[in-house]
Design a protein around this motif. Structure first.
Motif, PDB file in Angstrom:
ATOM      1  N   PHE A   1      -5.842 -25.940  27.698  1.00  0.00           N
ATOM      2  CA  PHE A   1      -5.977 -25.122  26.483  1.00  0.00           C
ATOM      3  C   PHE A   1      -7.207 -25.492  25.645  1.00  0.00           C
ATOM      4  O   PHE A   1      -7.262 -25.192  24.458  1.00  0.00           O
ATOM      5  N   GLU A   2      -8.190 -26.141  26.265  1.00  0.00           N
ATOM      6  CA  GLU A   2      -9.451 -26.413  25.583  1.00  0.00           C
ATOM      7  C   GLU A   2     -10.420 -25.273  25.847  1.00  0.00           C
ATOM      8  O   GLU A   2     -10.376 -24.614  26.882  1.00  0.00           O
ATOM      9  N   ARG A   3     -11.334 -25.063  24.875  1.00  0.00           N
ATOM     10  CA  ARG A   3     -12.306 -23.991  25.009  1.00  0.00           C
ATOM     11  C   ARG A   3     -13.374 -24.389  26.027  1.00  0.00           C
ATOM     12  O   ARG A   3     -13.840 -25.530  26.052  1.00  0.00           O
ATOM     13  N   PHE A   4     -13.744 -23.427  26.897  1.00  0.00           N
ATOM     14  CA  PHE A   4     -14.847 -23.674  27.810  1.00  0.00           C
ATOM     15  C   PHE A   4     -16.139 -23.883  27.019  1.00  0.00           C
ATOM     16  O   PHE A   4     -16.296 -23.395  25.897  1.00  0.00           O
ATOM     17  N   GLY A   5     -17.067 -24.599  27.616  1.00  0.00           N
ATOM     18  CA  GLY A   5     -18.358 -24.835  26.970  1.00  0.00           C
ATOM     19  C   GLY A   5     -19.398 -25.213  27.999  1.00  0.00           C
ATOM     20  O   GLY A   5     -19.127 -25.295  29.201  1.00  0.00           O
ATOM     21  N   HIS A   6     -20.624 -25.464  27.517  1.00  0.00           N
ATOM     22  CA  HIS A   6     -21.723 -25.784  28.434  1.00  0.00           C
ATOM     23  C   HIS A   6     -21.781 -27.267  28.762  1.00  0.00           C
ATOM     24  O   HIS A   6     -22.379 -27.647  29.773  1.00  0.00           O
ATOM     25  N   ARG A   7     -21.151 -28.099  27.920  1.00  0.00           N
ATOM     26  CA  ARG A   7     -21.198 -29.518  28.224  1.00  0.00           C
ATOM     27  C   ARG A   7     -20.346 -29.816  29.456  1.00  0.00           C
ATOM     28  O   ARG A   7     -19.413 -29.082  29.789  1.00  0.00           O
ATOM     29  N   GLN A   8     -20.655 -30.929  30.105  1.00  0.00           N
ATOM     30  CA  GLN A   8     -20.175 -31.191  31.462  1.00  0.00           C
ATOM     31  C   GLN A   8     -18.665 -31.025  31.622  1.00  0.00           C
ATOM     32  O   GLN A   8     -18.197 -30.283  32.492  1.00  0.00           O
ATOM     33  N   GLN A   9     -17.853 -31.725  30.823  1.00  0.00           N
ATOM     34  CA  GLN A   9     -16.414 -31.731  31.035  1.00  0.00           C
ATOM     35  C   GLN A   9     -15.753 -30.380  30.756  1.00  0.00           C
ATOM     36  O   GLN A   9     -14.686 -30.097  31.269  1.00  0.00           O
TER      37      GLN A   9
ATOM     38  N   ASP B   1     -19.626 -23.440  39.395  1.00  0.00           N
ATOM     39  CA  ASP B   1     -19.700 -22.922  38.030  1.00  0.00           C
ATOM     40  C   ASP B   1     -19.300 -21.456  37.989  1.00  0.00           C
ATOM     41  O   ASP B   1     -19.709 -20.663  38.859  1.00  0.00           O
ATOM     42  N   CYS B   2     -18.504 -21.092  36.967  1.00  0.00           N
ATOM     43  CA  CYS B   2     -18.139 -19.682  36.778  1.00  0.00           C
ATOM     44  C   CYS B   2     -19.212 -19.041  35.902  1.00  0.00           C
ATOM     45  O   CYS B   2     -19.183 -19.129  34.665  1.00  0.00           O
ATOM     46  N   LEU B   3     -20.180 -18.408  36.539  1.00  0.00           N
ATOM     47  CA  LEU B   3     -21.336 -17.880  35.820  1.00  0.00           C
ATOM     48  C   LEU B   3     -20.972 -16.774  34.819  1.00  0.00           C
ATOM     49  O   LEU B   3     -21.535 -16.737  33.718  1.00  0.00           O
ATOM     50  N   PRO B   4     -20.032 -15.853  35.142  1.00  0.00           N
ATOM     51  CA  PRO B   4     -19.692 -14.838  34.137  1.00  0.00           C
ATOM     52  C   PRO B   4     -19.185 -15.428  32.826  1.00  0.00           C
ATOM     53  O   PRO B   4     -19.538 -14.949  31.747  1.00  0.00           O
TER      54      PRO B   4
ATOM     55  N   GLU C   1     -22.851 -17.550  26.222  1.00  0.00           N
ATOM     56  CA  GLU C   1     -24.189 -17.373  25.662  1.00  0.00           C
ATOM     57  C   GLU C   1     -24.286 -16.104  24.823  1.00  0.00           C
ATOM     58  O   GLU C   1     -24.898 -16.083  23.758  1.00  0.00           O
ATOM     59  N   LEU C   2     -23.649 -15.026  25.305  1.00  0.00           N
ATOM     60  CA  LEU C   2     -23.710 -13.758  24.574  1.00  0.00           C
ATOM     61  C   LEU C   2     -23.026 -13.856  23.217  1.00  0.00           C
ATOM     62  O   LEU C   2     -23.523 -13.346  22.213  1.00  0.00           O
TER      63      LEU C   2
END
Length: 389
Positions: free
Chosen positions: A30-38, A82-85, A91-92
């Motif tokens: 239940f954590e938000r996805f992000g660009h940082r590694q974990q 990586d899930c690119l979408p 980013e959007l």
């Protein structure tokens, strides 16, 4: 143009909230996805998406073997990508539109709307949960699931306080739990499809009574205000009322209430009116029947009838009553939680929760009027509260 932009902002905020809950959150931790590694979103070979931290937690430290927490397909940690979408969507949306952590799971901000204030469980803590109940005295949440110990009891903070019901073949074990209720004096009643029995435990997990051989397939179970136990028999097409001396572990009597139901599953009783709602499963659809306290049919509505009042096809998966006597159902096509109104108003369909759910299978209202929804796909309990502004 300025006025049009101002009018569009609330809709955009709502769209962002839906994206946050439905797309931008790992359904395991239940954590938000992000660009940082974990927190990077990772595609599993089956198509499900979890964060990299959960991939690492689920994978065997030496072989990297893991099972998808949703469909159980086997793979290896090195097979993920990586899930690119999702990364592109992050980013959007940008950091400017990102809500605060407290609001990440919030629903609509309109007065009276339901917002998700808490979620607990998750893969590992719960495994394919099927039933949910509240203890009337303590307010603790009881969930039955497919884990090693089939019955879990959570406190108000969502922490597992106790668990019992070993998976096994003994009479006191629980093979395949379908539903659960907690009586007014805190006894836990479980329907077990494994040996087609009803099992009664005290709140500490000691077996008190096993009722086997009396039902073809006991499924839904619910406590009445008089501390009786309602049970549906999915194969026999019947609804029964059991009178049990829980302290002594004795069945005092049974009463056949309905004998011509169509594969009845869930059952609920209104503590306000005594009305009884039964959820029937038909071929590819569902039907809700509501009876008076004297078991006279008050109203009924099926998938076709509900779909006339809702933009998508409605297949109800669970039923309950709110404190005002309204019938409330979960449905899996949306998925969503819908209020159908009072039995005499059927159907007055009003969406209560229309996003953030995957496969809701059970629901219950607390004394404080919070709504608990059990989601079997995310293996979690979501706690919704009214958002008054």
């Amino acid at each position: 143009m300025g006025a049009e932009a101002a009018e569009a902002r609330p809709a955009l905020r709502e769209l962002v909230r839906e994206a946050e809950t439905s797309l931008l959150e790992c359904k395991v931790c239940f954590e938000r996805f992000g660009h940082r590694q974990q927190r990077r979103p990772r595609n599993l070979p089956c198509g499900h998406v979890v964060c990299l931290a959960c991939v690492a937690a689920l994978a065997h430290p030496r072989t990297l073997a893991l099972e998808c927490p949703f469909c159980r397909r086997a793979c290896r940690g090195c097979d993920t990508s990586d899930c690119l979408p999702v990364l592109h969507l992050l980013e959007l949306l940008g950091s400017a539109l990102r809500p605060s952590p407290a609001a990440q799971r919030a629903g609509p901000s309109a007065p009276g709307a339901l917002s998700c204030h808490q979620a607990f469980g998750g893969w590992g803590t719960l495994v394919n949960p099927t039933g949910l109940a509240l203890c009337p005295k303590t307010g603790r949440v009881v969930v039955v699931h497919d884990g090693k110990r089939r019955v879990k009891i959570f406190d108000s903070a969502g922490v597992c306080a106790h668990q019992f019901g070993e998976k096994g073949d003994a009479a006191q074990d629980v093979k395949y739990p379908l539903d659960v209720t907690v009586t007014n004096d805190c006894y836990v009643v479980v329907t077990d499809a494994g040996d087609r029995a009803i099992k009664v435990f005290d709140f500490f997990g000691q077996i008190k009574l096993v009722l086997g051989g009396q039902f073809s397939l006991p499924w839904g179970v619910e406590t009445t205000p008089q501390n009786g136990v309602l049970v549906t028999d999915a194969e026999a097409g019947s609804l029964h009322l059991l009178q049990v001396d829980f302290a002594e572990g004795l069945l005092r009597g049974t009463q056949l209430l309905q004998a011509s139901l169509c594969s009845p599953r869930g059952v609920a009783v209104s503590w306000l009116t005594g009305a009884v709602a039964v959820l029937e499963r038909l071929a590819g659809s569902a039907r809700v029947k509501v009876f008076s306290s004297r078991m006279q049919l008050l109203s009924q509505v099926d998938t076709f009838g509900l779909s006339l009042f809702h933009p998508s096809r409605v297949v109800a998966s669970a039923v309950t009553f709110d404190h005002q006597g309204n019938v409330v159902v979960t449905e899996t096509s949306g998925p969503a939680v819908l209020c159908l109104g009072k039995p005499e108003e059927f159907p007055a369909v009003k969406p209560m929760i229309s996003h953030g759910l995957c496969h809701p299978v059970a629901l219950a209202f607390t004394k404080e009027n919070s709504l608990l929804v059990l989601d079997s796909a995310s293996h979690s309990v979501n706690v919704y509260k009214a958002d008054w502004g």
